[in-house]
Scaffold this motif. Sequence first.
Motif, PDB file in Angstrom:
ATOM      1  N   GLU A 188       3.803  12.305  -5.532  1.00 30.94           N
ATOM      2  CA  GLU A 188       2.942  13.313  -6.136  1.00 30.94           C
ATOM      3  C   GLU A 188       1.528  12.751  -6.333  1.00 30.94           C
ATOM      4  OE1 GLU A 188       3.587  15.498 -10.194  1.00 30.94           O
ATOM      5  OE2 GLU A 188       5.407  15.535  -8.989  1.00 30.94           O
ATOM      6  N   LYS A 189       1.477  11.498  -6.791  1.00 31.73           N
ATOM      7  CA  LYS A 189       0.177  10.858  -6.987  1.00 31.73           C
ATOM      8  C   LYS A 189      -0.578  10.755  -5.673  1.00 31.73           C
ATOM      9  CE  LYS A 189       1.609   7.965 -10.493  1.00 31.73           C
ATOM     10  NZ  LYS A 189       2.159   6.686 -10.864  1.00 31.73           N
ATOM     11  N   GLU A 216       7.308  10.780  -8.373  1.00 32.23           N
ATOM     12  CA  GLU A 216       6.037  10.730  -9.080  1.00 32.23           C
ATOM     13  C   GLU A 216       4.971  10.024  -8.234  1.00 32.23           C
ATOM     14  OE1 GLU A 216       4.788   9.260 -13.330  1.00 32.23           O
ATOM     15  OE2 GLU A 216       6.906   9.825 -13.277  1.00 32.23           O
ATOM     16  N   TYR A 231      -5.650  -6.938  -1.536  1.00 31.40           N
ATOM     17  CA  TYR A 231      -5.034  -6.624  -2.821  1.00 31.40           C
ATOM     18  C   TYR A 231      -4.168  -5.386  -2.645  1.00 31.40           C
ATOM     19  CZ  TYR A 231      -4.663  -4.172  -7.263  1.00 31.40           C
ATOM     20  OH  TYR A 231      -4.174  -3.473  -8.342  1.00 31.40           O
ATOM     21  N   LEU A 272     -12.686  -4.270  -8.070  1.00 35.11           N
ATOM     22  CA  LEU A 272     -11.610  -5.253  -7.983  1.00 35.11           C
ATOM     23  C   LEU A 272     -12.113  -6.535  -7.329  1.00 35.11           C
ATOM     24  CD1 LEU A 272      -8.717  -2.877  -6.867  1.00 35.11           C
ATOM     25  CD2 LEU A 272      -8.685  -4.296  -8.913  1.00 35.11           C
ATOM     26  N   TYR A 331      -2.996 -10.693  -7.059  1.00 37.52           N
ATOM     27  CA  TYR A 331      -3.682 -10.839  -8.342  1.00 37.52           C
ATOM     28  C   TYR A 331      -4.297 -12.225  -8.438  1.00 37.52           C
ATOM     29  CZ  TYR A 331      -4.761  -9.168 -13.008  1.00 37.52           C
ATOM     30  OH  TYR A 331      -5.427  -8.722 -14.121  1.00 37.52           O
ATOM     31  N   LYS A 384       1.555 -11.874 -12.022  1.00 33.06           N
ATOM     32  CA  LYS A 384       1.751 -10.691 -11.177  1.00 33.06           C
ATOM     33  C   LYS A 384       1.948 -11.065  -9.715  1.00 33.06           C
ATOM     34  CE  LYS A 384      -0.788  -7.397 -13.942  1.00 33.06           C
ATOM     35  NZ  LYS A 384      -1.799  -6.365 -13.993  1.00 33.06           N
ATOM     36  N   ALA A 418       4.091   1.050  -8.945  1.00 26.68           N
ATOM     37  CA  ALA A 418       3.991   2.436  -8.503  1.00 26.68           C
ATOM     38  C   ALA A 418       2.694   3.092  -8.944  1.00 26.68           C
ATOM     39  CB  ALA A 418       5.195   3.212  -9.026  1.00 26.68           C
ATOM     40  N   PHE A 419       1.579   2.477  -8.643  1.00 33.89           N
ATOM     41  CA  PHE A 419       0.294   3.092  -8.953  1.00 33.89           C
ATOM     42  C   PHE A 419      -0.689   2.810  -7.827  1.00 33.89           C
ATOM     43  CE2 PHE A 419       0.615  -1.075 -10.910  1.00 33.89           C
ATOM     44  CZ  PHE A 419      -0.583  -1.689 -10.604  1.00 33.89           C
ATOM     45  N   LEU A 420      -1.820   3.515  -7.839  1.00 38.68           N
ATOM     46  CA  LEU A 420      -2.774   3.389  -6.741  1.00 38.68           C
ATOM     47  C   LEU A 420      -3.882   2.409  -7.114  1.00 38.68           C
ATOM     48  CD1 LEU A 420      -3.180   7.175  -5.810  1.00 38.68           C
ATOM     49  CD2 LEU A 420      -1.384   5.574  -5.190  1.00 38.68           C
ATOM     50  N   PRO A 421      -4.480   1.769  -6.119  1.00 36.08           N
ATOM     51  CA  PRO A 421      -5.562   0.834  -6.446  1.00 36.08           C
ATOM     52  C   PRO A 421      -6.808   1.606  -6.861  1.00 36.08           C
ATOM     53  CG  PRO A 421      -5.358   1.049  -4.072  1.00 36.08           C
ATOM     54  CD  PRO A 421      -4.272   1.893  -4.670  1.00 36.08           C
ATOM     55  N   SER A 422      -7.621   1.008  -7.730  1.00 32.83           N
ATOM     56  CA  SER A 422      -8.868   1.697  -8.065  1.00 32.83           C
ATOM     57  C   SER A 422      -9.997   1.118  -7.228  1.00 32.83           C
ATOM     58  CB  SER A 422      -9.132   1.628  -9.562  1.00 32.83           C
ATOM     59  OG  SER A 422      -9.721   0.409  -9.902  1.00 32.83           O
TER      60      SER A 422
END
Lengths: 350, 111
Positions: A266-267, A263, A207, A221, A164, A169, A212-216
């Motif tokens: 699953e993502k 989860e 980056y 970014l 970040y 972060k 627990a999420f995916l980069p956009s």
Amino acid sequence: MIKSLKASGNKLAMIENQLKVLAGEPFKTELPTFVEKLKPLNQFPLKPNKLEIFQINLGYMCNQVCKHCHVDAGPDRKEIMTKEHLVRCIEILKVNKIPTVDLTGGAPEMNPLFRWFVEELSKIGVQEIIVRSNLTIIQANKKHYDLPEFFKKHNVHVVSSLPYYQAGKTDAQRGDGVFAKSIKALQELNAVGYGLEGSDLKLDLVYNPNGAFLPSDQGELENEFKKNLKKDFDIDFHNLFAITNIPISRFLDYLVASDNYEEYMEKLVMAFNPAAVDGVMCKNTISVDWDGYMYDCDFNQMLDMKVADKSAQHINDFDLEKLAARTILINQHCYGCTAGAGSSCQGTVA
Amino acid sequence: MEKSYYNPKDLKKFGDIADFEPKLAEKFFDYYGEVFKEGALTAREKSLIALAVAHTEMCPYCIDAYTEDALSKGISEAQMMEAVHVGAAIKSGATLVHGVQMMNKVKKQSM
Ligand code: SF4
Ligand code: SF4
């Protein structure tokens, strides 16, 4: 102070336990395995293209203990590549003309033979030498202070993690004070010419999401990082690679401990992008561990999944033809490479 | 019957609304996708607006979805919370400005 899984006696330090998690739910009943996903695309068995990147792990020792580290690196890890193996790597590179050598770790600079090795690679005319530098190493000890100059001398391509453009972060993922030291190191790299517009001295940032999420979108970014690092710290860099966290090692431990594992998987499965399969890094990379064994990629190295052909698993038995004919070993962690725009050491692939 | 009105797993089933009426669902999802594309506003800006509206609408599904969207877009916590405050300010402003209506009525009906 966070410890490596190994030092803290965590059960996921045992690779078979990681494989057990990957073999369990949600893949037993709900979701297709990676093999099942590739079959209808005629991508199974997964085969390599031309070998372009020889990635060498110089050792698992690191001055940092990042929470998400897929290597489970840290100051307590003593595995380190010896001169004998380094010499063998040079022989392989001399004969086989693989254009890119990618040095990683741990902190590759902590291998006492690091500089000698880079000099030898330079001498034999390797086209591109990448060093995955964690930045803080440059300030960790007096003997590393001149690394920016050393990198410049050998036209090393520096690729560094910065999760970040603000301290909070970054430090939460990489340890207290890491952000401030990373900023200082980036400024020092800029000072010798790294990362400046039009400069041949390549400085790229990596980056990876802080949870627990995916980069956009990688481009978006990159714009944000560029704008903020310039405004706040007058820092320049070339590209930002957005990488998906692969569910192995310490990141897997985090997912399981925080009840995010199913989860997250699953993502990854929902975001599976068939177009990303052709760009996964095992297609053009071989990863070598500190002990000279070869793997389809760094992640397979950490799961001790050596290249499939048993007669050519060690650098002492290096055989380009056998490697080209091999089948890439896959498992559920591979979903991390094919989610969304895909993810490789060079960021998105599709 | 479900034991609660909201189930986090239902968010993933949003697309299933097409099972009962496909044509309108298709139009809606096309429209929705189009709205969130980069345009005169950036995708980040749209994500923050959506997050603010998710809160004023108090929709747990949207809050879930747009918090994650904001995280993956690298939007900072402070930016997210400021967006929520924008929503809250408009909500409270909208409530309070109706106080004038109450005052008008009071004035009209009082001696
Ligand atoms: S700097 Fe890299 S190798 Fe070291 S602990 Fe962090 S992620 Fe792992
Ligand atoms: S995890 Fe490794 S083997 Fe699996 S797809 Fe990614 S690069 Fe290939």
